[in-house]
Design a protein around this motif. Structure first.
Motif, PDB file in Angstrom:
ATOM      1  N   ARG A  26       0.750  -1.187   0.031  1.00 39.87           N
ATOM      2  CA  ARG A  26       0.115   0.012  -0.068  1.00 39.87           C
ATOM      3  C   ARG A  26       0.906   1.358   0.028  1.00 39.87           C
ATOM      4  O   ARG A  26       1.786   1.211   0.770  1.00 39.87           O
ATOM      5  N   GLY A  27       0.413   2.374  -0.901  1.00 38.75           N
ATOM      6  CA  GLY A  27       1.344   3.634  -1.024  1.00 38.75           C
ATOM      7  C   GLY A  27       2.308   3.476  -1.960  1.00 38.75           C
ATOM      8  O   GLY A  27       2.658   4.645  -2.201  1.00 38.75           O
ATOM      9  N   GLU A  28       2.770   2.235  -2.392  1.00 36.51           N
ATOM     10  CA  GLU A  28       4.003   2.303  -3.460  1.00 36.51           C
ATOM     11  C   GLU A  28       3.589   2.887  -4.691  1.00 36.51           C
ATOM     12  O   GLU A  28       2.231   2.941  -5.046  1.00 36.51           O
ATOM     13  N   ARG A  29       4.528   3.313  -5.371  1.00 40.18           N
ATOM     14  CA  ARG A  29       4.254   3.950  -6.696  1.00 40.18           C
ATOM     15  C   ARG A  29       5.441   3.129  -7.479  1.00 40.18           C
ATOM     16  O   ARG A  29       6.555   3.744  -7.490  1.00 40.18           O
ATOM     17  N   VAL A  30       5.096   2.272  -8.477  1.00 41.89           N
ATOM     18  CA  VAL A  30       6.278   1.348  -9.051  1.00 41.89           C
ATOM     19  C   VAL A  30       6.033   1.625 -10.495  1.00 41.89           C
ATOM     20  O   VAL A  30       4.903   1.326 -11.144  1.00 41.89           O
ATOM     21  N   ALA A  31       7.143   1.952 -11.206  1.00 42.13           N
ATOM     22  CA  ALA A  31       7.215   2.368 -12.649  1.00 42.13           C
ATOM     23  C   ALA A  31       7.791   1.320 -12.968  1.00 42.13           C
ATOM     24  O   ALA A  31       8.901   0.657 -12.703  1.00 42.13           O
ATOM     25  N   ILE A  32       7.359   0.656 -14.265  1.00 42.95           N
ATOM     26  CA  ILE A  32       7.853  -0.186 -14.991  1.00 42.95           C
ATOM     27  C   ILE A  32       8.517   0.130 -16.389  1.00 42.95           C
ATOM     28  O   ILE A  32       7.846   0.790 -16.900  1.00 42.95           O
ATOM     29  N   TRP A  65      11.050  -0.723 -11.828  1.00 48.21           N
ATOM     30  CA  TRP A  65      11.187  -2.190 -12.278  1.00 48.21           C
ATOM     31  C   TRP A  65      11.778  -1.924 -13.661  1.00 48.21           C
ATOM     32  O   TRP A  65      10.960  -1.522 -14.362  1.00 48.21           O
ATOM     33  N   GLU A  66      12.825  -2.690 -13.869  1.00 49.15           N
ATOM     34  CA  GLU A  66      13.476  -2.402 -15.322  1.00 49.15           C
ATOM     35  C   GLU A  66      13.252  -3.906 -15.853  1.00 49.15           C
ATOM     36  O   GLU A  66      13.769  -4.825 -15.562  1.00 49.15           O
ATOM     37  N   LEU A  67      12.685  -3.820 -16.770  1.00 50.10           N
ATOM     38  CA  LEU A  67      12.501  -5.197 -17.814  1.00 50.10           C
ATOM     39  C   LEU A  67      13.180  -5.064 -18.922  1.00 50.10           C
ATOM     40  O   LEU A  67      13.157  -4.215 -19.687  1.00 50.10           O
ATOM     41  N   ASP A  68      14.109  -6.194 -19.313  1.00 42.68           N
ATOM     42  CA  ASP A  68      14.920  -6.182 -20.447  1.00 42.68           C
ATOM     43  C   ASP A  68      15.144  -7.662 -20.855  1.00 42.68           C
ATOM     44  O   ASP A  68      14.646  -8.593 -20.198  1.00 42.68           O
ATOM     45  N   ARG A  69      16.292  -7.937 -21.825  1.00 41.45           N
ATOM     46  CA  ARG A  69      16.286  -9.184 -22.413  1.00 41.45           C
ATOM     47  C   ARG A  69      16.913 -10.039 -21.249  1.00 41.45           C
ATOM     48  O   ARG A  69      16.952 -11.285 -21.294  1.00 41.45           O
ATOM     49  N   SER A  70      17.704  -9.505 -20.105  1.00 46.95           N
ATOM     50  CA  SER A  70      18.189 -10.275 -19.194  1.00 46.95           C
ATOM     51  C   SER A  70      17.458 -10.725 -17.813  1.00 46.95           C
ATOM     52  O   SER A  70      17.896 -11.299 -17.168  1.00 46.95           O
ATOM     53  N   GLY A  71      16.425 -10.009 -17.543  1.00 51.71           N
ATOM     54  CA  GLY A  71      15.745  -9.969 -16.502  1.00 51.71           C
ATOM     55  C   GLY A  71      14.789  -9.025 -16.092  1.00 51.71           C
ATOM     56  O   GLY A  71      14.814  -8.042 -16.889  1.00 51.71           O
ATOM     57  N   LEU A  72      14.248  -9.254 -15.029  1.00 48.30           N
ATOM     58  CA  LEU A  72      13.473  -8.120 -14.153  1.00 48.30           C
ATOM     59  C   LEU A  72      14.091  -7.643 -13.001  1.00 48.30           C
ATOM     60  O   LEU A  72      14.335  -8.462 -12.268  1.00 48.30           O
ATOM     61  N   THR A  73      14.515  -6.564 -12.940  1.00 50.61           N
ATOM     62  CA  THR A  73      15.458  -5.936 -11.636  1.00 50.61           C
ATOM     63  C   THR A  73      14.627  -4.773 -10.952  1.00 50.61           C
ATOM     64  O   THR A  73      14.098  -3.936 -11.908  1.00 50.61           O
ATOM     65  N   THR A  74      14.453  -4.913  -9.732  1.00 51.01           N
ATOM     66  CA  THR A  74      13.768  -4.150  -8.950  1.00 51.01           C
ATOM     67  C   THR A  74      14.797  -3.218  -8.501  1.00 51.01           C
ATOM     68  O   THR A  74      15.760  -3.409  -7.903  1.00 51.01           O
ATOM     69  N   HIS A  75      14.534  -1.765  -8.294  1.00 50.48           N
ATOM     70  CA  HIS A  75      15.170  -0.699  -7.691  1.00 50.48           C
ATOM     71  C   HIS A  75      14.574   0.166  -6.805  1.00 50.48           C
ATOM     72  O   HIS A  75      13.399   0.730  -7.312  1.00 50.48           O
ATOM     73  N   ARG A  76      14.969   0.353  -5.825  1.00 51.05           N
ATOM     74  CA  ARG A  76      14.171   1.232  -4.935  1.00 51.05           C
ATOM     75  C   ARG A  76      14.499   2.736  -5.289  1.00 51.05           C
ATOM     76  O   ARG A  76      15.434   2.847  -5.616  1.00 51.05           O
ATOM     77  N   GLY A  77      13.434   3.721  -5.068  1.00 44.57           N
ATOM     78  CA  GLY A  77      13.708   5.173  -5.450  1.00 44.57           C
ATOM     79  C   GLY A  77      13.348   5.408  -6.691  1.00 44.57           C
ATOM     80  O   GLY A  77      12.474   4.591  -7.526  1.00 44.57           O
ATOM     81  N   ASN A  78      13.330   6.705  -7.217  1.00 42.84           N
ATOM     82  CA  ASN A  78      12.812   7.122  -8.292  1.00 42.84           C
ATOM     83  C   ASN A  78      13.633   6.946  -9.374  1.00 42.84           C
ATOM     84  O   ASN A  78      14.801   6.259  -9.408  1.00 42.84           O
ATOM     85  N   PHE A  79      13.642   7.755 -10.545  1.00 38.14           N
ATOM     86  CA  PHE A  79      14.194   7.309 -11.987  1.00 38.14           C
ATOM     87  C   PHE A  79      15.706   7.902 -11.871  1.00 38.14           C
ATOM     88  O   PHE A  79      16.677   7.368 -12.244  1.00 38.14           O
ATOM     89  N   SER A  80      15.995   9.132 -10.699  1.00 38.93           N
ATOM     90  CA  SER A  80      17.138   9.513 -10.713  1.00 38.93           C
ATOM     91  C   SER A  80      18.011   8.551  -9.742  1.00 38.93           C
ATOM     92  O   SER A  80      19.328   8.199 -10.167  1.00 38.93           O
TER      93      SER A  80
END
Length: 568
Positions: A367-373, A526-541
């Motif tokens: 709850r409260g998360e804002r997840v960018a893919i 959440w970064e999705l590419d050919r090698s996998g899906l990787t999760t990162h805390r924080g915004n785009f910066s």
């Protein structure tokens, strides 16, 4: 009636000069008396709300439309290339062959040089014939080199690779491409042509983040002159050094990139507001004096002030573009865990068997998360959201929502809209309300007057986006699943949407290529590419900082988790 191209003259300052340009459609004015100059090598953004006339201005400069009055003057021998907003072209030729067509003259020259080389290898020439061959060969090779003949194939490869065309696609006929691929092909051909003046109308549409960053670098380092329309604020910050703001039929000129333009525009408008208010106070005091003393001993003085008042040049009341007036809060609080995916395989069924795009075990959204893919086009971002929404069945695994979760879904192509209904009918079908209440509600999304009676199918992309947002907010959801919500929105609307979602009290999972938008909202990437899906805390910066550390020699920066894609 044949279209007239802009004049080309010598000995005029600037590569492009626009004088008192006026354009209207039927009786509706678009802009009037626009004047500006573009110098060699400048990179300029043309900004303004949808409908302000930006695309019309580029078409006029490109010679595709004619002004009602005024003049457009280009420097002599100025080569202009124009890419429209929905650029596309049909061709049975392969992508690479189409790119080679740009250099048809160079290739003819190259063929003649090769023919001369074959001739010169043969014996039996007289001295005079040999001298003529050498002279022609030398002249051609000099022309060929000056025209970039030894670099044109390298330029083609650079642009096609940068715009994410695989080697296999180079030999594929363009008429087999998707709409987005055709648009990128049109962009590639435009960039390869290396014009003196490049006119680009929303070139970032259909580009993923990696391609967008390549285009930024290409244009920032390109030596030619650029006039560009874009709603991507990060892109404009990195590419342009001057901004032309087209608003209310007038043009304002600002030095610097987009961020500097915002600061300067705010300062100008604050000054203009103070000047207007000060003049209004002066006018009110003068009118009161005239009213009190128009008869009597001070009548002559009152008459003098009236004459001065009549001659006073009035300061126009500062105007600002209309903004979406929307707010959004959910009345229902979800449980702590909003969504969970276990051992998920995303893809679709084919005759030969399941086609797996990627596997994503053990994903949680609280709850409260804002997840960018984020990720390249075609990697499965939209399919992922459709799987979460139940529109696409998972090939393996499960997706579950938590307690009291109410989902609102914004589809990238607006599939949830009925294109046969009017805007008014679409809103009233979503939530029963009176016509008056519906019109008032739609007014907050900038639909006024007869706009509400337009068919959804007849709306522009930006207008349909606003209808989709209006429906989304009526759903009162506490979990928003958004697929490219900023597509087709102008900068004002994007900023309004950012404010709305920043203040929203629910949870958001969204796909976006707008880095400014992601930076303002995301608590995870959440970064999705050919090698996998990787999760990162924080915004785009924060994601970019991690990326920089990870790519430095000797660094072993690790994200929170990594989920492997299915092997090819």
């Amino acid at each position: 009636m044949a279209q007239k191209s802009p004049k080309k003259v010598e000995n005029k300052p600037g590569i492009l000069n626009v004088y008192r340009l006026t354009k209207a459609y039927n009786i509706y004015p678009i802009f009037q008396n626009l004047s500006f100059q573009v110098n060699q090598g400048e990179k300029i953004a043309l900004v303004g709300v949808n409908g302000a006339g930006k695309s019309t201005l580029l078409k006029l400069i490109a010679g595709l439309e004619q002004p009602d009055s005024g003049e457009i003057v280009l420097a002599r021998n100025c080569k202009v290339a124009y890419l429209p907003q929905e650029a596309s072209f049909e061709s049975s030729k392969t992508l690479y062959t189409e790119m080679l067509e740009v250099f048809a003259e160079l290739r003819l020259m190259q063929a003649e040089i090769e023919q001369l080389e074959l001739q010169m290898a043969e014996p039996g020439f007289s001295e005079a014939e040999w001298d003529n061959l050498l002279e022609r060969y030398g002249e051609l090779t000099r022309q060929f080199e000056r025209a970039g003949g030894y670099e044109y194939e390298t330029r083609i490869r650079q642009v096609l690779n940068g715009l994410n065309f695989s080697k296999e696609m180079w030999e594929q006929p363009i008429n087999q491409f998707s709409g987005g691929q055709k648009t990128r092909a049109a962009l590639a051909r435009t960039l390869i042509s290396s014009p003196d003046l490049l006119l680009l109308d929303e070139p970032t549409n259909h580009l993923d983040l990696a391609t967008l960053e390549w285009l930024e670098s290409f244009l920032a380092n390109w030596p030619g002159t650029l006039l560009i329309i874009s709603h991507d604020r990060s892109f404009l910050d990195k590419v342009v050094a001057r901004v032309l703001d087209l608003s209310f039929g007038r043009l304002e000129d600002y030095p610097g990139n987009y961020s500097k333009y915002l600061r300067l525009r705010k300062e100008r408008r604050e000054r203009a507001a103070k000047e207007y208010e000060a003049q209004q106070v002066h006018i009110a005091k003068t009118e009161e004096f005239i009213r009190r003393f128009r008869a009597g001993q001070r009548a002559k003085e009152a008459q003098g002030r009236q004459k001065l008042l009549n001659r006073l040049e009035r300061v126009e009341r500062p105007r600002d573009n209309a903004r979406l007036r929307i707010s959004f809060q959910s009345d229902l609080q979800s449980g702590r865990l909003v969504m969970a995916a276990q051992n998920l395989a995303v893809g679709w069924q084919e005759r030969k068997g399941p086609q797996v795009l990627f596997r994503a075990p053990d994903l949680d959204v609280e709850r409260g998360e804002r997840v960018a893919i984020i990720g390249p086009n075609g990697c499965g971002k939209s399919s992922f959201l459709k799987t979460i929404m139940g529109e696409l069945a998972p090939l393996e695994g499960t997706v579950q929502f938590g307690v009291n979760v109410q989902v609102g879904y914004y589809a990238q192509s607006h599939e949830g809209l009925n294109w046969h209904r009017t805007v008014l009918e679409e809103i009233r079908q979503t939530s029963p309300m009176s016509e008056e209440d519906a019109r008032t509600y739609l007014g907050r999304f900038l639909f006024s007057g007869d706009d509400v009676f337009k068919r959804v199918g007849d709306l522009s992309g930006g207008e349909r986006s606003r209808v989709a947002l209006a429906k989304l907010i009526l759903a009162k959801a506490n979990f928003l699943v958004l697929d490219e919500p900023t597509n087709h929105l102008d900068i004002n609307a994007r900023e309004s949407l950012e404010e709305l979602l920043s203040e929203y009290n629910g949870t958001i999972l969204f796909v976006s290529h707008d880095r400014y938008f992601i930076d303002a909202l995301a608590t995870q990437v959440w970064e999705l590419d050919r090698s996998g899906l990787t999760t990162h805390r924080g915004n785009f910066s924060a994601y970019q900082e991690w990326l920089e550390r990870a790519t430095q020699p000797g660094q072993t920066a690790k994200p929170a988790s990594q989920i492997k894609l299915a092997s090819a």
